[in-house]
Motif scaffolding. Structure first.
Motif: not given
Length: 166
Positions: A1-13, A42-46
């Motif tokens: 499975m390929a890892r996502s290349t999106s930035t944390p800001a994109e994943r957050f949005a 509360y939300g948790r974000f990696w």
């Protein structure tokens, strides 16, 4: 499975969804998904190799670091909201007093349970026990009545021994 290349800001949005517009605010809440909430709601974000509080991470991306000694207050009172304009950096006391908890409710009271005015300084005594270093309001008239009743109850009852003929 390929890892996502999106930035944390994109994943957050991508994780947020618009919610209702709370009273007193002009923009809708940005709600974090329920499956990514901690036990307190509360939300948790990696990001950056560790887990962050989602609302704090989002706020810091827009406004920079939260000043030391301050915490974020949700103006909308929705813990899973990550909208940075719904967050206000304040000290802990202000955050607690803006809430709906028992301390905040008691601080907003203007009358005691017997109807005495707690906004009149003559009616209020502020005690500073170790458990309440910022002070704890007590109603003077109620405390006075309580003390009187306690003193009366503590008085020994006098019984005179019967006199007997000698």
């Amino acid at each position: 499975m390929a890892r996502s290349t999106s930035t944390p800001a994109e994943r957050f949005a991508a994780k947020t969804t618009p919610g209702p517009i709370p009273p007193g605010l002009t923009t809708p809440c940005q709600l974090w998904p329920e499956e990514s909430l901690d036990r307190d709601g509360y939300g948790r974000f990696w990001a950056d190799g560790r887990t962050h509080a989602a609302h704090r991470w989002g706020f810091e991306q827009t406004h920079g670091p939260i000043p030391p000694g301050l915490e974020l207050d949700h103006l909308c009172s929705v813990r899973r909201c990550v909208a940075d304009d719904h967050l206000d950096p304040v000290d802990h006391r202000t955050n607690v007093l803006r809430s709906t908890g028992p301390s905040a409710i008691n601080a907003r009271r203007t009358k005691c349970s017997n109807g005495h005015d707690l906004t009149n300084p003559a009616n209020v005594h502020v005690a500073y026990p170790p458990s309440h270093p910022n002070g704890m309001r007590k109603c003077r008239p109620c405390n006075r009545d309580h003390t009187r009743r306690a003193r009366v109850a503590a008085l020994p009852t006098r019984t005179t021994p019967e006199r007997t003929a000698a």
